[in-house]
Design a protein around this motif. Structure first.
Motif: not given
Length: 799
Positions: A184-209
């Protein structure tokens, strides 16, 4: 089934728990951030309970209660207020998260086996698994553990205050899905990467509608080459920290329809505790900019009484965890963290150019391919990131601006104060920043009309190509752990639990620190509590393999169980040991009853053979001396005459013209792909196994007399280990042997640089005999034959 359990069941369970914990923060935070916030809550809670043994067992029930409470609040809110949240962007957010999850998981998923990356490159993952075992076991008192390499790993790390929060979600998900954390070690890191992408998705809202454009921004930033390389190296703390930092900055600017205030303050407290409990107290510095940005809005926010008590309690608990961590965890200013000569596993200090997110190389430590093109893309990334900074200033988009400037300021401070090894880790944590800003600037242009739109689209495509190119080369250069071999060790560890102490003669940190932990394992060249001296004096260096004949007899006899990697040239254990288990990769030997003394116990061991040869003829004077000692001390002379391997003769003329000779002449096989054909003289008919020494990054196939005996793919070894290419029944006489070494293809890891391999040998699958009593044989008869070893043993009582 194991692949589905690791890559479907584990992510679903962990995501459900994390999203449940994320719901506790209510409507004050953006929905895409709840995965990252939930992971932070699990890390903070798990790190807290692991600090004190009596509450260590609360990890699973406590995490489940928090998640259920979050889901209960959500259902109540929807029922009472009809609040179902915005749906327009949730689908695109899921695309961003799943995209990152697949990109980071693809090298393992494409292999078709549940395993992990970074094998033979860096053995830190073995330590991470040991620490995960400790967390999963309720952080048991180490004083109750018997001495072993596993116990030494825990004691050394925990005595230095190593933070355990990172491993809490991994331990939690592994327990609930019933699988070993290694899978489960590699899937865990992939879940963390998914959380990173979701945060960047949210961060970009103020400039990219545009939500689709924000998906591209999130994936380009989240799949930065250096961070991807660290994940392929087992860098779990780096990807988790990157996700937590991006989540913190995204959370300080809530949606206009959701308020903020107390929720944002609670979010930052939990994230600060999570960083302290996963990195060190100094890890909180990574979100100092987010804290400063949130102070004024948080002070003005309205606290809803219905959640004030829960948020206050959660904030108090996580703040307490950070305080306890600060009292005993690793300081970033310790000497090993600031030593300018400490390169760790780096060949040289990393250039900050890698922060641009584009580095097309199979291994991030080495030079990029097509340097001119690579540096042109890097220049594009830096230029687009500066443009995004300008856009942020003009539009007062402070969250992405603070994320970029705050993170880069922190990494600059660490680079100035820390060692090259710590600097590289900081680079990996900050790696998403520049590619995220670059993609953000390109996306802003692409959102406009006319030539600016075309230019933005071209720039965004070029950035995606650069990041994808880097990931593709890293995919080819990944080193995957051999699932079959480690699964054998997992089974052996379960079957022989409590039957230690156990000795390992090969360097196999995953066995010594994790899989055999219940059998009191000690590696001859690993962390250990017992001295395992060499027969000639001294001890093995870390990572150095040994034959049993090389080790002091008394040191070997301490161990009830010996786990040996199968090999055509390794020695049989001393006379009292009997083989109790044998599979494709390993044999297990034990002393009946565990007795070290009495009948059959050896008092002297004469190892024969040498490197690459299991057997040899003893000198007659040696045998005469042994027989005299046996008569004088009433001992028996015994010996083991295992079948000798048949080394395959290979002349330089057998090499195809395009093959380069290996560096050392004793290795008769090439480094490059191709086919080698040779002959073998078999003197005794029977079943013979074809063996190849070394590692195979792509594929290898063996055949005898035109019939394929076996094929392997991506089987990597630490050092001096052998690979079986199958067996065949052979008559006496000459036989043709062919070994085909494959080259790079679409399989993950097949592009890893060619490894030295060879020699190849044929060895009988059945041994000629077991241990023979030689009292009636003359010295001349004994010294005329090949033996693995000769021993003097205590005679049986009826002698």
């Amino acid at each position: 089934m194991s692949l589905l359990l690791a890559w479907v069941a584990f992510p679903l369970v962990l995501t459900a728990l994390a999203l449940g914990c994320g719901q506790l923060f209510g409507r004050g935070v953006d929905a895409p951030l709840r995965l990252g916030l939930g992971l932070a809550a699990l890390v903070a809670f798990g790190g807290l309970v692991s600090l004190w043994d009596p509450i260590g067992e609360l990890l699973v029930p406590g995490s489940i209660v928090l998640a259920l409470a979050g889901w209960a609040f959500t259902l109540r809110r929807r029922r009472d207020r009809g609040d179902r949240g915005p749906r327009s962007e949730i689908g695109w957010a899921i695309v961003a998260g799943l995209g990152a999850f697949v990109v980071f998981g693809l090298p393992v998923i494409a292999s078709g086996e549940a395993t992990f990356a970074g094998y033979v490159k860096l053995d830190d993952t073995a330590t991470w698994l040991a620490l995960t075992d400790h967390v999963a076991g309720g952080a048991d008192d180490l004083r109750a553990l018997p001495p072993s390499s596993y116990e030494a790993t825990l004691s050394i790390n925990l005595a230095n205050g190593y933070p355990l929060g990172t491993f809490a979600p991994l331990a939690l998900g592994s327990i609930l899905t019933g699988q070993d954390p290694a899978w489960a070690f590699q899937p865990y890191m992939s879940v963390c990467a998914a959380a990173l992408a979701l945060a960047l998705f949210s961060l970009s809202r103020s400039l990219v509608p545009s939500a689709p454009l924000r998906v591209a921004v999130a994936l380009i930033g989240g799949c930065s080459a250096l961070l991807f390389g660290y994940v392929m190296w087992g860098g779990v703390k780096e990807v988790l920290a990157a996700a937590l930092i991006a989540t913190a900055y995204a959370a300080v600017v809530p949606r206009p329809d959701r308020g903020g205030g107390a929720a944002v303050l609670a979010v930052l407290l939990v994230l600060a505790a999570a960083l302290a409990l996963s990195l060190s107290p100094a890890g909180v510095a990574w979100i100092a900019g987010a804290v400063a940005l949130a102070l004024v809005p948080a002070a003005r926010g309205r606290i809803r009484i219905s959640r004030a008590a829960l948020l206050g309690a959660l904030a108090a608990v996580t703040a307490l965890g950070a305080g306890l961590a600060a009292a005993g965890f690793l300081s970033p200013f310790r000497r090993s963290f600031t030593d300018s000569a400490d390169l760790g596993n780096l060949g040289e200090p990393l250039s900050p150019v890698r922060l641009a997110g584009i580095w097309p190389a199979g291994d991030f430590r080495f030079d990029a391919e097509l340097t001119i093109v690579a540096y042109a893309l890097i220049a594009l990334a830096v230029g687009a990131a500066l443009l995004a900074t300008w856009f942020c200033l003009r539009r007062r988009a402070f969250a992405p601006l603070a994320y970029g400037l705050g993170t880069l300021a922190t990494v600059t401070a660490i680079a100035l104060l820390g060692s090259p090894w710590v600097e590289a880790k900081a680079y990996a944590i900050a790696a998403p920043v520049i590619p995220f800003l670059a993609a953000l600037g390109a996306a802003v242009l692409a959102s406009r009309r006319g030539l600016e739109s075309v230019g933005g689209a071209v720039a965004l495509t070029a950035l995606a190509v650069g990041v994808g190119w880097s990931a593709a080369l890293a995919y080819g250069g990944v080193t995957l752990a051999p699932r079959g071999q480690l699964a054998e060790l997992e089974r052996i560890g379960e079957e022989f639990a409590g039957e230690g102490p156990t000795l390992l003669t090969e360097y196999q940190p995953y066995a010594a620190r994790h899989f055999l932990r219940e059998a009191e394992p000690e590696g001859a060249s690993e962390l250990r509590r017992r001295s395992i001296p060499l027969d000639r004096g001294g001890v093995l260096d870390q990572g150095e393999p040994a034959d049993l004949d090389d080790l002091d007899l008394d040191a070997v006899l301490v161990y009830k169980t010996i786990v040996l990697r199968r090999s055509p040239v390794r020695s049989r254990p001393p006379a009292p040991y009997e083989m109790v288990d044998r599979e494709r990769f390993y044999e297990v030997w034990q002393r009946p009853g565990g007795a070290r003394e009495g009948p059959g116990a050896p008092v002297y061991h004469l190892g024969l053979g040498d490197t690459g040869r299991r057997t040899a003829k003893p000198r007659c004077e040696q045998v005469e001396r042994l027989k005299r000692v046996a008569r004088r001390d009433d001992l028996e002379l015994v010996g083991d005459r295992q079948g000798a391997a048949v080394e395959l003769p290979v002349e330089p003329t057998n090499y195809p013209a395009e093959w380069e000779r290996p560096d050392h002449p004793e290795s008769p096989l090439p480094r490059a792909p191709g086919t080698l054909t040779t002959g073998a003289e078999v003197e005794r008919p029977g079943e013979y196994e074809l063996w190849l020494q070394g590692s195979v990054a792509s594929s290898a196939a063996g055949s005898i007399d035109g019939e394929e005996t076996g094929r392997v793919r991506g089987l990597l070894n630490n050092s001096d280990s052998w690979i079986s290419l199958g067996s065949a029944e052979l008559d006496r006489g000459n036989h043709s042997v062919e070994i085909e070494i494959g080259g790079p293809d679409l399989h993950p890891g097949s592009g890893f640089p060619p490894l030295p391999i060879g020699p190849a040998v044929l060895a009988p699958t059945e041994q000629l005999s077991g241990v023979l009593t030689l009292g009636s044989s003359s010295a001349r008869e004994i010294c005329a034959r090949n033996w693995d070893w000769l021993e003097l043993v205590e005679p049986a009582p009826d002698r």
